[in-house]
Design a protein around this motif. Structure first.
Motif, PDB file in Angstrom:
ATOM      1  N   THR A  58     -23.211 -31.432  15.412  1.00 14.99           N
ATOM      2  CA  THR A  58     -22.154 -30.894  16.261  1.00 14.99           C
ATOM      3  C   THR A  58     -21.948 -31.665  17.554  1.00 14.99           C
ATOM      4  N   GLY A  89     -20.087 -21.911  10.443  1.00 13.31           N
ATOM      5  CA  GLY A  89     -21.094 -22.260  11.429  1.00 13.31           C
ATOM      6  C   GLY A  89     -21.293 -23.739  11.606  1.00 13.31           C
ATOM      7  N   GLU A  91     -24.620 -26.828  12.327  1.00 14.85           N
ATOM      8  CA  GLU A  91     -26.033 -27.200  12.285  1.00 14.85           C
ATOM      9  C   GLU A  91     -26.323 -27.853  13.625  1.00 14.85           C
ATOM     10  N   CYS A  92     -27.063 -27.123  14.435  1.00 12.85           N
ATOM     11  CA  CYS A  92     -27.340 -27.612  15.785  1.00 12.85           C
ATOM     12  C   CYS A  92     -28.816 -27.854  16.022  1.00 12.85           C
ATOM     13  N   TYR A 118     -32.667 -28.748  19.803  1.00 11.64           N
ATOM     14  CA  TYR A 118     -31.365 -28.116  19.566  1.00 11.64           C
ATOM     15  C   TYR A 118     -30.319 -28.793  20.427  1.00 11.64           C
ATOM     16  N   ALA A 121     -24.689 -27.304  22.016  1.00  6.29           N
ATOM     17  CA  ALA A 121     -23.784 -26.260  21.533  1.00  6.29           C
ATOM     18  C   ALA A 121     -24.511 -24.929  21.362  1.00  6.29           C
ATOM     19  N   THR A 122     -25.810 -24.976  21.067  1.00  4.61           N
ATOM     20  CA  THR A 122     -26.573 -23.742  20.919  1.00  4.61           C
ATOM     21  C   THR A 122     -27.646 -23.560  21.975  1.00  4.61           C
ATOM     22  N   TRP A 129     -21.991 -21.720  21.345  1.00  4.36           N
ATOM     23  CA  TRP A 129     -22.354 -20.719  20.340  1.00  4.36           C
ATOM     24  C   TRP A 129     -22.234 -19.311  20.916  1.00  4.36           C
ATOM     25  N   ASP A 130     -22.718 -19.114  22.135  1.00  2.00           N
ATOM     26  CA  ASP A 130     -22.589 -17.805  22.787  1.00  2.00           C
ATOM     27  C   ASP A 130     -21.117 -17.412  22.904  1.00  2.00           C
ATOM     28  N   TRP A 139     -20.429 -16.507  13.330  1.00  2.00           N
ATOM     29  CA  TRP A 139     -20.660 -17.952  13.385  1.00  2.00           C
ATOM     30  C   TRP A 139     -22.158 -18.213  13.416  1.00  2.00           C
ATOM     31  N   TRP A 140     -22.632 -18.965  12.460  1.00  2.00           N
ATOM     32  CA  TRP A 140     -24.053 -19.185  12.270  1.00  2.00           C
ATOM     33  C   TRP A 140     -24.484 -20.542  12.809  1.00  2.00           C
ATOM     34  N   ASN A 141     -25.718 -20.604  13.247  1.00  2.00           N
ATOM     35  CA  ASN A 141     -26.364 -21.860  13.607  1.00  2.00           C
ATOM     36  C   ASN A 141     -27.460 -22.099  12.588  1.00  2.00           C
TER      37      ASN A 141
END
Length: 169
Positions: A58, A89, A91-92, A118, A121-122, A129-130, A139-141
């Motif tokens: 990301t 989502g 991948e972070c 990480y 973004a997360t 992400w928040d 929305w998944w990480n």
């Protein structure tokens, strides 16, 4: 990711031949656009066997904290709006987490480093992400555990499952 079914290969061929940016020859720059991604997602959401799309790396092209590179926040939102049950989502927590033992950047993030593995973004409280979750998005990480060359052999990877693990209770 495409669910296993009798026509899985046919579905993958259809999607790749219509939308993959590296598929056409000569190259078609029109395939490497947000509009083409949204078109892909609209097609995918109407398929009987919906694929699952998770963006990878990301913030790998980000040049600094709060900066975004190739992937911009509005693109995640537009893609999720187009197909909320397909584009789910990012991948972070990338692979290549063993960069520090061999002296390279963790996760291959050389422009702007990760925070404990990480990407920003997360990792940032109140970050992307928040914000996506705060908008009510599902929305998944995810974390990946890819492995090309182990760090003890000169690479930047752990063995699969050595760094990222899923525990089932």
């Amino acid at each position: 990711m495409i669910p296993r079914h009798a026509d899985e290969a046919k579905q993958l061929f259809e999607l790749e031949s219509r939308f993959a940016k590296r598929d056409p020859f000569p190259a078609d720059p029109g395939r490497d656009t947000e509009a083409k991604m949204v078109e892909f997602l609209r097609v995918a959401r109407n398929m009987p066997h919906k694929p699952l799309v998770i963006a990878h790396h990301t913030s790998r092209s980000a040049t600094g904290l709060g900066m975004y590179g190739q992937d911009l926040p509005h693109e995640f939102r537009n893609g999720n709006d187009a197909a909320p049950d397909v584009y789910v989502g990012f991948e972070c927590a990338p692979g290549h987490q063993a960069g520090p033992p061999n002296g390279s950047a963790r996760g291959g993030y050389g422009n702007h480093l990760t925070y404990g593995g990480y990407d920003q973004a997360t990792a940032r409280v109140g970050g992307l992400w928040d914000a996506l979750l705060g908008e009510g998005r599902r929305w998944w990480n995810t974390a990946i555990s890819d492995s090309h060359v182990h760090w003890t052999r000169g690479g930047s990877d752990f063995w699969r499952g050595e760094y990222s693990k899923t525990y089932v209770l």
